[in-house]
Write an enzyme that holds these catalytic residues in place. Sequence first.
Site, PDB file in Angstrom:
ATOM      1  N   ASP A  31     -11.360  -7.116   3.078  1.00 34.46           N
ATOM      2  CA  ASP A  31     -10.086  -7.650   2.571  1.00 34.46           C
ATOM      3  C   ASP A  31     -10.345  -9.067   2.065  1.00 34.46           C
ATOM      4  OD1 ASP A  31      -6.855  -6.726   3.438  1.00 34.46           O
ATOM      5  OD2 ASP A  31      -7.227  -8.650   2.464  1.00 34.46           O
ATOM      6  N   SER A 124       1.800   5.989  -4.856  1.00 36.77           N
ATOM      7  CA  SER A 124       3.204   5.663  -4.583  1.00 36.77           C
ATOM      8  C   SER A 124       4.116   6.679  -5.264  1.00 36.77           C
ATOM      9  CB  SER A 124       3.469   4.268  -5.153  1.00 36.77           C
ATOM     10  OG  SER A 124       4.842   4.024  -5.240  1.00 36.77           O
ATOM     11  N   TYR A 149       2.999  -2.341 -12.214  1.00 34.88           N
ATOM     12  CA  TYR A 149       2.481  -1.900 -10.910  1.00 34.88           C
ATOM     13  C   TYR A 149       2.381  -0.372 -10.885  1.00 34.88           C
ATOM     14  CZ  TYR A 149       2.709  -0.318  -6.058  1.00 34.88           C
ATOM     15  OH  TYR A 149       2.487   0.365  -4.889  1.00 34.88           O
ATOM     16  N   LYS A 153      -0.975   2.448 -10.633  1.00 38.79           N
ATOM     17  CA  LYS A 153      -1.138   3.583  -9.707  1.00 38.79           C
ATOM     18  C   LYS A 153      -1.381   4.882 -10.484  1.00 38.79           C
ATOM     19  CE  LYS A 153      -0.660   1.413  -5.837  1.00 38.79           C
ATOM     20  NZ  LYS A 153      -1.829   1.213  -4.994  1.00 38.79           N
ATOM     21  N   ASN A 179       8.975   5.183   1.176  1.00 38.11           N
ATOM     22  CA  ASN A 179       9.274   3.782   1.522  1.00 38.11           C
ATOM     23  C   ASN A 179       8.852   3.440   2.946  1.00 38.11           C
ATOM     24  OD1 ASN A 179      10.881   4.378  -0.875  1.00 38.11           O
ATOM     25  ND2 ASN A 179      11.846   2.405  -0.518  1.00 38.11           N
ATOM     26  N   LEU A 200      13.869  -3.891   0.938  1.00 41.87           N
ATOM     27  CA  LEU A 200      15.035  -3.877   1.826  1.00 41.87           C
ATOM     28  C   LEU A 200      14.749  -4.312   3.263  1.00 41.87           C
ATOM     29  CD1 LEU A 200      18.047  -3.198   2.175  1.00 41.87           C
ATOM     30  CD2 LEU A 200      17.363  -0.861   2.709  1.00 41.87           C
ATOM     31  N   ASP A 294      16.396   0.311 -10.733  1.00 38.68           N
ATOM     32  CA  ASP A 294      16.546   1.124  -9.517  1.00 38.68           C
ATOM     33  C   ASP A 294      17.100   2.512  -9.851  1.00 38.68           C
ATOM     34  OD1 ASP A 294      15.609  -0.558  -7.582  1.00 38.68           O
ATOM     35  OD2 ASP A 294      17.574  -1.163  -6.814  1.00 38.68           O
TER      36      ASP A 294
HETATM   37  P1  NAD Z   1      -0.467  -5.312   1.719  1.00 43.54           P
HETATM   38  O1  NAD Z   1      -0.351  -6.338   0.648  1.00 43.54           O
HETATM   39  O2  NAD Z   1       0.067  -5.631   3.058  1.00 43.54           O
HETATM   40  O3  NAD Z   1      -1.992  -4.875   1.877  1.00 43.54           O
HETATM   41  C1  NAD Z   1      -2.913  -4.902   0.825  1.00 43.54           C
HETATM   42  C2  NAD Z   1      -4.146  -5.655   1.312  1.00 43.54           C
HETATM   43  O4  NAD Z   1      -5.105  -5.672   0.263  1.00 43.54           O
HETATM   44  C3  NAD Z   1      -3.836  -7.107   1.671  1.00 43.54           C
HETATM   45  O5  NAD Z   1      -4.339  -7.389   2.960  1.00 43.54           O
HETATM   46  C4  NAD Z   1      -4.553  -7.918   0.590  1.00 43.54           C
HETATM   47  O6  NAD Z   1      -5.030  -9.148   1.099  1.00 43.54           O
HETATM   48  C5  NAD Z   1      -5.667  -6.971   0.176  1.00 43.54           C
HETATM   49  N1  NAD Z   1      -6.148  -7.120  -1.200  1.00 43.54           N
HETATM   50  C6  NAD Z   1      -5.411  -7.192  -2.338  1.00 43.54           C
HETATM   51  N2  NAD Z   1      -6.206  -7.294  -3.409  1.00 43.54           N
HETATM   52  C7  NAD Z   1      -7.484  -7.255  -2.943  1.00 43.54           C
HETATM   53  C8  NAD Z   1      -8.758  -7.315  -3.559  1.00 43.54           C
HETATM   54  N3  NAD Z   1      -8.886  -7.448  -4.870  1.00 43.54           N
HETATM   55  N4  NAD Z   1      -9.865  -7.250  -2.785  1.00 43.54           N
HETATM   56  C9  NAD Z   1      -9.745  -7.140  -1.434  1.00 43.54           C
HETATM   57  N5  NAD Z   1      -8.573  -7.092  -0.796  1.00 43.54           N
HETATM   58  C10 NAD Z   1      -7.460  -7.147  -1.543  1.00 43.54           C
HETATM   59  O7  NAD Z   1       0.192  -3.977   1.147  1.00 43.54           O
HETATM   60  P2  NAD Z   1       0.537  -2.613   1.884  1.00 43.54           P
HETATM   61  O8  NAD Z   1       2.011  -2.487   1.939  1.00 43.54           O
HETATM   62  O9  NAD Z   1      -0.260  -2.470   3.120  1.00 43.54           O
HETATM   63  O10 NAD Z   1       0.036  -1.588   0.785  1.00 43.54           O
HETATM   64  C11 NAD Z   1      -1.263  -1.017   0.824  1.00 43.54           C
HETATM   65  C12 NAD Z   1      -1.456  -0.143  -0.393  1.00 43.54           C
HETATM   66  O11 NAD Z   1      -0.435   0.847  -0.421  1.00 43.54           O
HETATM   67  C13 NAD Z   1      -1.357  -0.894  -1.725  1.00 43.54           C
HETATM   68  O12 NAD Z   1      -2.300  -0.342  -2.610  1.00 43.54           O
HETATM   69  C14 NAD Z   1       0.057  -0.581  -2.193  1.00 43.54           C
HETATM   70  O13 NAD Z   1       0.169  -0.638  -3.575  1.00 43.54           O
HETATM   71  C15 NAD Z   1       0.229   0.832  -1.672  1.00 43.54           C
HETATM   72  N6  NAD Z   1       1.639   1.190  -1.483  1.00 43.54           N
HETATM   73  C16 NAD Z   1       2.433   0.401  -0.694  1.00 43.54           C
HETATM   74  C17 NAD Z   1       3.772   0.715  -0.538  1.00 43.54           C
HETATM   75  C18 NAD Z   1       4.675  -0.146   0.303  1.00 43.54           C
HETATM   76  O14 NAD Z   1       5.884  -0.028   0.179  1.00 43.54           O
HETATM   77  N7  NAD Z   1       4.180  -0.980   1.189  1.00 43.54           N
HETATM   78  C19 NAD Z   1       4.304   1.841  -1.187  1.00 43.54           C
HETATM   79  C20 NAD Z   1       3.469   2.626  -1.972  1.00 43.54           C
HETATM   80  C21 NAD Z   1       2.126   2.281  -2.118  1.00 43.54           C
HETATM   81  C1  UD1 Z   2       9.998  -0.155  -3.952  1.00 47.47           C
HETATM   82  C2  UD1 Z   2       9.265  -0.233  -5.256  1.00 47.47           C
HETATM   83  C3  UD1 Z   2       8.517   1.054  -5.487  1.00 47.47           C
HETATM   84  C4  UD1 Z   2       7.617   1.386  -4.301  1.00 47.47           C
HETATM   85  C5  UD1 Z   2       8.488   1.441  -3.060  1.00 47.47           C
HETATM   86  C6  UD1 Z   2       7.672   1.743  -1.850  1.00 47.47           C
HETATM   87  C7  UD1 Z   2      10.767  -1.721  -6.518  1.00 47.47           C
HETATM   88  C8  UD1 Z   2      11.721  -1.823  -7.690  1.00 47.47           C
HETATM   89  N1  UD1 Z   2      10.222  -0.493  -6.309  1.00 47.47           N
HETATM   90  O1  UD1 Z   2      10.944   0.886  -4.054  1.00 47.47           O
HETATM   91  O2  UD1 Z   2       7.720   0.941  -6.646  1.00 47.47           O
HETATM   92  O3  UD1 Z   2       6.996   2.631  -4.492  1.00 47.47           O
HETATM   93  O4  UD1 Z   2       9.132   0.168  -2.903  1.00 47.47           O
HETATM   94  O5  UD1 Z   2       8.059   1.034  -0.756  1.00 47.47           O
HETATM   95  O6  UD1 Z   2      10.485  -2.701  -5.831  1.00 47.47           O
HETATM   96  N2  UD1 Z   2      17.941  -3.006  -1.804  1.00 47.47           N
HETATM   97  C9  UD1 Z   2      19.085  -3.766  -1.634  1.00 47.47           C
HETATM   98  N3  UD1 Z   2      18.938  -5.103  -1.392  1.00 47.47           N
HETATM   99  C10 UD1 Z   2      17.724  -5.705  -1.302  1.00 47.47           C
HETATM  100  C11 UD1 Z   2      16.561  -4.912  -1.467  1.00 47.47           C
HETATM  101  C12 UD1 Z   2      16.711  -3.563  -1.723  1.00 47.47           C
HETATM  102  O7  UD1 Z   2      20.204  -3.262  -1.720  1.00 47.47           O
HETATM  103  O8  UD1 Z   2      17.657  -6.935  -1.100  1.00 47.47           O
HETATM  104  C13 UD1 Z   2      18.089  -1.554  -2.051  1.00 47.47           C
HETATM  105  C14 UD1 Z   2      17.502  -1.070  -3.371  1.00 47.47           C
HETATM  106  O9  UD1 Z   2      18.448  -1.182  -4.402  1.00 47.47           O
HETATM  107  C15 UD1 Z   2      17.130   0.369  -3.018  1.00 47.47           C
HETATM  108  C16 UD1 Z   2      16.772   0.302  -1.522  1.00 47.47           C
HETATM  109  O10 UD1 Z   2      17.385  -0.881  -1.039  1.00 47.47           O
HETATM  110  O11 UD1 Z   2      18.236   1.215  -3.152  1.00 47.47           O
HETATM  111  C17 UD1 Z   2      15.273   0.215  -1.262  1.00 47.47           C
HETATM  112  O12 UD1 Z   2      14.730  -0.851  -2.042  1.00 47.47           O
HETATM  113  P1  UD1 Z   2      13.233  -1.370  -1.834  1.00 47.47           P
HETATM  114  O13 UD1 Z   2      12.955  -1.572  -0.397  1.00 47.47           O
HETATM  115  O14 UD1 Z   2      13.030  -2.527  -2.753  1.00 47.47           O
HETATM  116  O15 UD1 Z   2      12.359  -0.140  -2.287  1.00 47.47           O
HETATM  117  P2  UD1 Z   2      12.415   0.722  -3.656  1.00 47.47           P
HETATM  118  O16 UD1 Z   2      13.096  -0.019  -4.709  1.00 47.47           O
HETATM  119  O17 UD1 Z   2      12.870   2.079  -3.302  1.00 47.47           O
END
Ligand code: NAD
Ligand code: UD1
Length: 331
Positions: A31, A124, A149, A153, A179, A200, A294
């Site tokens: 990382d 995602s 973003y 993906k 989510n 959220l 959204d």
């Molecule tokens: P996060 O930011 O907590 O974790 C990502 C980690 O990758 C971090 O620790 C960051 O320091 C590290 N990182 C970023 N760029 C790097 C690089 N170039 N080299 C080495 N390390 C690097 O995010 P997360 O929520 O744990 O998400 C993990 C993965 O899942 C991501 O690819 C994200 O896009 C994907 N994902 C997350 C969500 C979500 O809602 N959290 C939803 C769908 C997909």
């Molecule tokens: C977000 C990402 C999506 C990703 C997903 C995974 C965006 C626009 N999309 O989705 O690409 O795959 O996370 O976790 O960021 N909401 C509120 N108030 C807030 C924040 C959110 O009402 O302050 C509502 C949003 O309108 C939505 C729900 O909560 O209806 C969830 O929102 P959020 O947690 O941001 O996730 P997504 O938008 O679904």
Amino acid sequence: MSILVTGGTGYIGSHTVVELLKKNEEVIILDNLCNSSKDVLDRIEKITNKKCKFYEADIRDEKELEKIFSKNKIDSVIHFAGLKGVGESVEIPLEYYDNNVYGTVKLLEVMKKHGCKKIVFSSSATVYGDPGTHKYVEEMGRGKASSPYGATKAIIEEMLENLYVADNEWTISILRYFNPIGAHESGLIGENPNGIPNNLMPYIQKVAVGELKELSVFGDDYDTKDGTGVRDYIHVVDLAEGHVKALEKLTSPGVYIYNLGTGSGYSVLDIVRTFEKVNNVKINYKIAPRRPGDLAMYYADPSKAKKELGWEAKRGIEEMCRDSWNFIKNL
Ligand code: NAD
Ligand code: UD1
């Protein structure tokens, strides 16, 4: 043999490392700490009583990758490293393509060179775009990305598919998360983004601890049961277990795509009310305009993962809300 976890000190990565260590796997974390910190390593050790090797390195740094693969016997990679801010990706798209796409190219090149051809990739639900239905099934394929973003993906998914066509020794799992919320039940690891959160649950957490005044509920006039947006929230530990299953079950070459969600949709107000109820705290909120981009409602069809991986989410929204609070209040 070891499993390399890129992004392993991040939110989902750290929970996955815990589950792997519980299965006595040898884990190496890579990382660059751009969105996490080293103290996560101590917390992982506290939870599991086990240590893992850590490299502070960037996936775009070929020399570092080369060093890590030469020094260790790595047979599979779980690839979380990447940038994940939807709004931020609109502001700085080139950084997103560089980090996520170029970074993954470099990682795959070094893996290939070292004969390591098994990868689990963090995708995602955003890759479905806006398919015009609520329930997302893997066969629907990818839609038009709604952000840079999302585009990174979709490109990486396609690149992985191309890679398998060129060399069918690869075993590739593409996991499409819905989510993720919640935290480890110990309260030691979880999600705590810097600055004002976009998502959220992190926003609710900051309102709960009094750091932010009130939540803006983005829209109450959607065609949903209470007018607010509906999503498929999944406990991060369930998600982590999905990665372990993917590694265990997918042993023959191929490209495997799975939704990781619960199959149930909850509205913004469902989450607010459940958080209040299970944690006995008040979440102030106001109704605000819809957030551009959204969708009203979507959730996973998780049946493929159940059938083929034997995985299904076990934790409900009460546990998700309880564990999110338990983590943030102890920080
Ligand atoms: P996060 O930011 O907590 O974790 C990502 C980690 O990758 C971090 O620790 C960051 O320091 C590290 N990182 C970023 N760029 C790097 C690089 N170039 N080299 C080495 N390390 C690097 O995010 P997360 O929520 O744990 O998400 C993990 C993965 O899942 C991501 O690819 C994200 O896009 C994907 N994902 C997350 C969500 C979500 O809602 N959290 C939803 C769908 C997909
Ligand atoms: C977000 C990402 C999506 C990703 C997903 C995974 C965006 C626009 N999309 O989705 O690409 O795959 O996370 O976790 O960021 N909401 C509120 N108030 C807030 C924040 C959110 O009402 O302050 C509502 C949003 O309108 C939505 C729900 O909560 O209806 C969830 O929102 P959020 O947690 O941001 O996730 P997504 O938008 O679904």
